[in-house]
Design an enzyme around this catalytic site. Sequence first.
Site, short mmCIF file in Angstrom:
data_model
loop_
_atom_site.label_atom_id
_atom_site.label_comp_id
_atom_site.label_asym_id
_atom_site.label_seq_id
_atom_site.Cartn_x
_atom_site.Cartn_y
_atom_site.Cartn_z
N GLU A 96 0.86 -1.20 0.00
CA GLU A 96 0.00 0.00 0.00
C GLU A 96 0.89 1.23 0.00
O GLU A 96 0.87 2.03 0.93
CB GLU A 96 -0.92 0.00 1.22
CG GLU A 96 -1.77 -1.25 1.33
CD GLU A 96 -2.82 -1.19 2.44
OE1 GLU A 96 -3.07 -0.11 3.01
OE2 GLU A 96 -3.40 -2.26 2.74
C1 XIL Z 1 -8.54 2.75 3.15
C2 XIL Z 1 -9.23 3.18 1.86
O1 XIL Z 1 -8.25 3.67 0.97
C3 XIL Z 1 -10.26 4.23 2.13
O2 XIL Z 1 -11.01 4.53 0.94
C4 XIL Z 1 -11.23 3.77 3.23
O3 XIL Z 1 -12.12 4.81 3.55
C5 XIL Z 1 -10.44 3.36 4.48
O4 XIL Z 1 -9.50 2.36 4.13
N1 XIL Z 1 -4.86 0.09 5.48
C6 XIL Z 1 -5.55 -0.78 4.66
C7 XIL Z 1 -6.46 -0.24 3.62
O5 XIL Z 1 -5.32 -1.99 4.73
O6 XIL Z 1 -7.54 -1.08 3.38
C8 XIL Z 1 -6.95 1.15 3.98
O7 XIL Z 1 -7.71 1.64 2.88
C9 XIL Z 1 -5.78 2.05 4.32
C10 XIL Z 1 -5.03 1.52 5.51
#
Ligand code: XIL
Length: 378
Positions: A270
């Site tokens: 991410e």
């Molecule tokens: C985030 C999304 O990007 C947003 O749209 C949502 O509102 C909240 O979640 N860690 C993770 C992701 O594993 O799933 C998260 O994604 C960000 C932090």
Amino acid sequence: MNLFSHFRPIGLFCILILFMACKDKPNGKPGMEESLVPSLKNTFSYDFFIGAAINGGAINGSDTLALDLIRREFNSITPENIMKWEHIHPFPDKFNFEMPDKYVRLGQKNNMHIVGHTLVWHSQLAEWVAQVNDSASMAGLLTEHITKIVGRYKGKIDSWDVVNEALNEDGSLRESIFKEVLGDHYLELAFRTAAKADPEAQLVYNDYNLTHPEKREGAIRLVKNLQENGVKIDAIGMQGHWNLERPTLEEIETSILAYHKAGVKVLITELDITVLPNPWELEGAEVSQNFEGNKFMNPYPESLPDSVQNQLAERYADIFSLFAKHRDKIDRVTFWGINDGASWLNGWPIKGRTNYPLLFDRNYRPKKAYESIMKLKK
Ligand code: XIL
């Protein structure tokens, strides 16, 4: 000397180039034409998959500009929200497979490495799960949830974030409804069930701040514990919600080496790099931390100054050369979003800011950071 013998070496050279271009790359299988187009996925095709988290607009085809970029630049996708429990399993007897099916078809059509995100997570969980309070029902529920979803996409989803964010910052197991009702072994149940539903899928433990020493030790204990109990775990997903300075390259490298030593692949799952000030020197991605901000906290509402643009480009180049150095340990690098305008970091940890964390700007155009990464391979 006739004309033919003069051109023979050039001819052989051309044939060699054509052969190289047509040859299947380890990551995805671009055709000849596609593999000649400069793009992130082609530039790093011998290193790791290049992925992006995609949202509903791209999946249902309404965000055509995002779709163009996804097809041109990336060979892996992750669903940003649509497979999270509250969306895919909102009520005990209801599964929403419409968007996930579309998502998987999109990945298949484009010959991509398809990621499932995420099966077990305390956040974005359907409310009704909190009412399950005996261990037999919770074990049954977890088994059903995982078996049904992983089973449906067996052989199609290549990699699953089986458990997300189960650790505290000190490396201990976080309190969650799953831990409370089932005890620590809920992780084992989750991974075992996923492995049974699709023995071929890559199974991942995914979390933020996995470069912090205590949390890293916790993640390694988690991996070892599963391995010692004969449970399949294939990779650690380091979320990569980073900033311009932290974690340091050294912290990242130490972590890549430590996970590799523990016998699992490393994924950067991410990746985004915030350029905005942080209210409490907050690191990581604890989603529940969110509050209203002020002007100090939103310094670049119109555009990013060149100096910061350059800093971001340098930071991206540094981390990508480190990733390339450890290409034998890293399977995939996934950005958390396609372009700045759609990044979740415009709304977290403070709502309504203008952030610039990705490689493509609000007009879907490549930024300096994109060029800096592409240049690494020239
Ligand atoms: C985030 C999304 O990007 C947003 O749209 C949502 O509102 C909240 O979640 N860690 C993770 C992701 O594993 O799933 C998260 O994604 C960000 C932090």
